[in-house]
Design an enzyme around this catalytic site. Sequence first.
Site, PDB file in Angstrom:
ATOM      1  N   PHE A  52       0.968  -1.241  -0.028  1.00  0.00           N
ATOM      2  CA  PHE A  52      -0.030  -0.051  -0.057  1.00  0.00           C
ATOM      3  C   PHE A  52       0.903   1.179  -0.109  1.00  0.00           C
ATOM      4  O   PHE A  52       0.802   2.268   0.661  1.00  0.00           O
ATOM      5  CB  PHE A  52      -1.021  -0.057   1.206  1.00  0.00           C
ATOM      6  CG  PHE A  52      -2.200   0.801   1.087  1.00  0.00           C
ATOM      7  CD1 PHE A  52      -3.247   0.182   0.184  1.00  0.00           C
ATOM      8  CD2 PHE A  52      -2.142   1.879   1.576  1.00  0.00           C
ATOM      9  CE1 PHE A  52      -4.306   1.243   0.294  1.00  0.00           C
ATOM     10  CE2 PHE A  52      -3.453   2.855   1.609  1.00  0.00           C
ATOM     11  CZ  PHE A  52      -4.272   2.317   0.959  1.00  0.00           C
ATOM     12  N   THR A  98       3.078   4.165  -2.821  1.00  0.00           N
ATOM     13  CA  THR A  98       2.805   4.924  -3.998  1.00  0.00           C
ATOM     14  C   THR A  98       1.938   4.346  -4.832  1.00  0.00           C
ATOM     15  O   THR A  98       0.678   4.749  -5.016  1.00  0.00           O
ATOM     16  CB  THR A  98       4.056   5.629  -4.327  1.00  0.00           C
ATOM     17  OG1 THR A  98       4.873   6.193  -3.387  1.00  0.00           O
ATOM     18  CG2 THR A  98       3.506   6.725  -5.442  1.00  0.00           C
ATOM     19  N   VAL A  99       2.256   3.259  -5.455  1.00  0.00           N
ATOM     20  CA  VAL A  99       1.575   2.463  -6.301  1.00  0.00           C
ATOM     21  C   VAL A  99       0.386   1.680  -5.823  1.00  0.00           C
ATOM     22  O   VAL A  99      -0.743   1.796  -6.523  1.00  0.00           O
ATOM     23  CB  VAL A  99       2.368   1.687  -7.344  1.00  0.00           C
ATOM     24  CG1 VAL A  99       1.546   0.968  -8.525  1.00  0.00           C
ATOM     25  CG2 VAL A  99       3.796   2.494  -7.827  1.00  0.00           C
ATOM     26  N   LYS A 132       9.781  -4.569 -11.735  1.00  0.00           N
ATOM     27  CA  LYS A 132      10.990  -5.011 -12.597  1.00  0.00           C
ATOM     28  C   LYS A 132      11.915  -5.842 -12.106  1.00  0.00           C
ATOM     29  O   LYS A 132      12.539  -6.580 -12.821  1.00  0.00           O
ATOM     30  CB  LYS A 132      11.463  -3.713 -13.609  1.00  0.00           C
ATOM     31  CG  LYS A 132      11.756  -2.632 -12.428  1.00  0.00           C
ATOM     32  CD  LYS A 132      10.936  -1.511 -12.638  1.00  0.00           C
ATOM     33  CE  LYS A 132      10.949  -0.581 -11.405  1.00  0.00           C
ATOM     34  NZ  LYS A 132      10.116   0.788 -11.367  1.00  0.00           N
ATOM     35  N   ILE A 141       2.967   3.911 -19.336  1.00  0.00           N
ATOM     36  CA  ILE A 141       2.756   3.828 -20.724  1.00  0.00           C
ATOM     37  C   ILE A 141       2.479   2.103 -21.074  1.00  0.00           C
ATOM     38  O   ILE A 141       3.034   1.547 -20.488  1.00  0.00           O
ATOM     39  CB  ILE A 141       4.176   4.079 -21.333  1.00  0.00           C
ATOM     40  CG1 ILE A 141       4.509   5.741 -21.068  1.00  0.00           C
ATOM     41  CG2 ILE A 141       3.775   3.980 -23.033  1.00  0.00           C
ATOM     42  CD1 ILE A 141       5.661   5.993 -21.418  1.00  0.00           C
ATOM     43  N   GLY A 149       7.446  10.397  -5.105  1.00  0.00           N
ATOM     44  CA  GLY A 149       7.220   9.016  -5.251  1.00  0.00           C
ATOM     45  C   GLY A 149       7.778   8.557  -6.726  1.00  0.00           C
ATOM     46  O   GLY A 149       7.160   7.405  -7.210  1.00  0.00           O
ATOM     47  N   GLU A 152      12.862   4.845  -6.717  1.00  0.00           N
ATOM     48  CA  GLU A 152      12.983   3.430  -6.112  1.00  0.00           C
ATOM     49  C   GLU A 152      13.032   3.708  -4.494  1.00  0.00           C
ATOM     50  O   GLU A 152      13.871   4.697  -4.156  1.00  0.00           O
ATOM     51  CB  GLU A 152      13.984   2.387  -6.618  1.00  0.00           C
ATOM     52  CG  GLU A 152      13.610   2.237  -8.108  1.00  0.00           C
ATOM     53  CD  GLU A 152      12.606   1.691  -8.530  1.00  0.00           C
ATOM     54  OE1 GLU A 152      11.926   0.718  -7.773  1.00  0.00           O
ATOM     55  OE2 GLU A 152      11.481   2.240  -9.237  1.00  0.00           O
ATOM     56  N   LYS A 184      14.182  -2.349 -17.258  1.00  0.00           N
ATOM     57  CA  LYS A 184      13.266  -2.382 -18.241  1.00  0.00           C
ATOM     58  C   LYS A 184      13.796  -2.714 -19.489  1.00  0.00           C
ATOM     59  O   LYS A 184      12.754  -2.916 -20.223  1.00  0.00           O
ATOM     60  CB  LYS A 184      12.720  -0.643 -18.185  1.00  0.00           C
ATOM     61  CG  LYS A 184      12.183  -0.551 -16.746  1.00  0.00           C
ATOM     62  CD  LYS A 184      12.122   0.957 -16.308  1.00  0.00           C
ATOM     63  CE  LYS A 184      11.395   1.354 -15.162  1.00  0.00           C
ATOM     64  NZ  LYS A 184      11.544   2.729 -14.632  1.00  0.00           N
ATOM     65  N   GLY A 233       5.354   7.381 -11.036  1.00  0.00           N
ATOM     66  CA  GLY A 233       4.231   7.841 -10.293  1.00  0.00           C
ATOM     67  C   GLY A 233       3.038   7.225  -9.971  1.00  0.00           C
ATOM     68  O   GLY A 233       2.644   6.267 -10.534  1.00  0.00           O
TER      69      GLY A 233
HETATM   70  N1  HSE Z   1      11.800   4.442 -10.241  1.00  0.00           N
HETATM   71  C1  HSE Z   1      11.215   4.307 -11.323  1.00  0.00           C
HETATM   72  C2  HSE Z   1      11.332   5.713 -12.386  1.00  0.00           C
HETATM   73  C3  HSE Z   1       9.841   4.265 -11.113  1.00  0.00           C
HETATM   74  O1  HSE Z   1      11.663   6.514 -11.737  1.00  0.00           O
HETATM   75  O2  HSE Z   1      11.221   5.396 -13.439  1.00  0.00           O
HETATM   76  C4  HSE Z   1       8.841   3.627 -12.292  1.00  0.00           C
HETATM   77  O3  HSE Z   1       9.552   2.531 -12.898  1.00  0.00           O
END
Ligand code: HSE
Length: 367
Positions: A8, A10-11, A88, A119, A170, A173, A188, A285
């Site tokens: 619970f 930010t995301v 990820k 996205i 937020g 990481e 990613k 975010g």
């Molecule tokens: N910390 C990552 C960023 C969060 O700044 O892109 C989103 O994956």
Amino acid sequence: MKIGLLGFGTVGSAFYTLARECPGTEIARLLVLEKLPQADCAQTTDFADIVNDPAIDTVVELIGGLHPAYEFVTAAMKAGKNVVTANKQLVCACYDELVTLAEKQGVALRCTAAAGGGIPWLHSLARLTACDRVTAVSGIMNGTTNYILSAMTDQGTEYADNLREAQRLGYAEADPTADVEGYDACRKLVLSVNIAFGVSIPEAEVPCFGISGIAAADIAAFKRLGLVCKLIAHAELTENGVAACVEPMLFPVSGQMAHINGPDNLISLRAERVGAQSFAGAGAGGFPTASNVLADCLEIAAGCAPFYIAERRPLSVGNDGLRQRYYVRTDAGADSRLMTVREAHALAAEYKNNQQPFFMAAVAEEK
Ligand code: HSE
């Protein structure tokens, strides 16, 4: 769909809000470290209450990190539950194992929010691989570093202040080292490469050079040259495998890249039939990322394959083929050098090992 929600933050809290507004999705139970008055649903501090609940069909993992996320996700799939995650680090590190497990168990595993925040990049990439051959993926894949670089360039503010602000908002990481050293963008990129090319590449083979060593003097030098610095993750198929790296790159101030500001991402692909395509939007975010997580849940509810792509051919990374011009700054001053990506990253590693000041950025070719 009855969801067991893990986390619970930010995301997680944004997903909680979105899922409760979405007809057909119910948060059956929330896993927290201690009970939260702001969450009006059944809560537990014991994952067993979720994995052993036959009414829960889908586990949404938003706690991040490798452990205990790995144990929770694998246990959920073994119990016949679908998994949606934005993690990820986990999916990249355990790619073959998690995808194989999803296929074996006949459950769905989705991680669209793991690359590109809000996205639908991985989803779109997978869709295209069904009808075209993707040959390259690249772009701004980290919101935190783009936020820092944009602010340093546009407002002349300090690196450390902008990193603190990215954490407060937020975007970063839990340990922002992953953002600023390029490891988050690297993960990613690995997920993008694996899905784009139907392969499995080791994260450790992708060289990463981040932005933690950037100085205000570098930004000033780029400005004088009419250039803007972005942290870029890039990969392309080569004759022998795949070339891939994460590194700062310089773009003309008048170009498209220079206008991607704040925590936004711009990710592009090249494919044989469709040509070039780009996807832009909020790369980090709470609500943007949660929206992608919810879209994954809805895709599962509508019935989808276990993973985006079934093929996972092992492939190694080699960066000898790509030669480009680099801005290089050491304590002896700044100059420009033509190097292969392998040579440039070896040079960066040498300075890092000797703990000497160093920054480099590749100069993007004008297209
Ligand atoms: N910390 C990552 C960023 C969060 O700044 O892109 C989103 O994956």
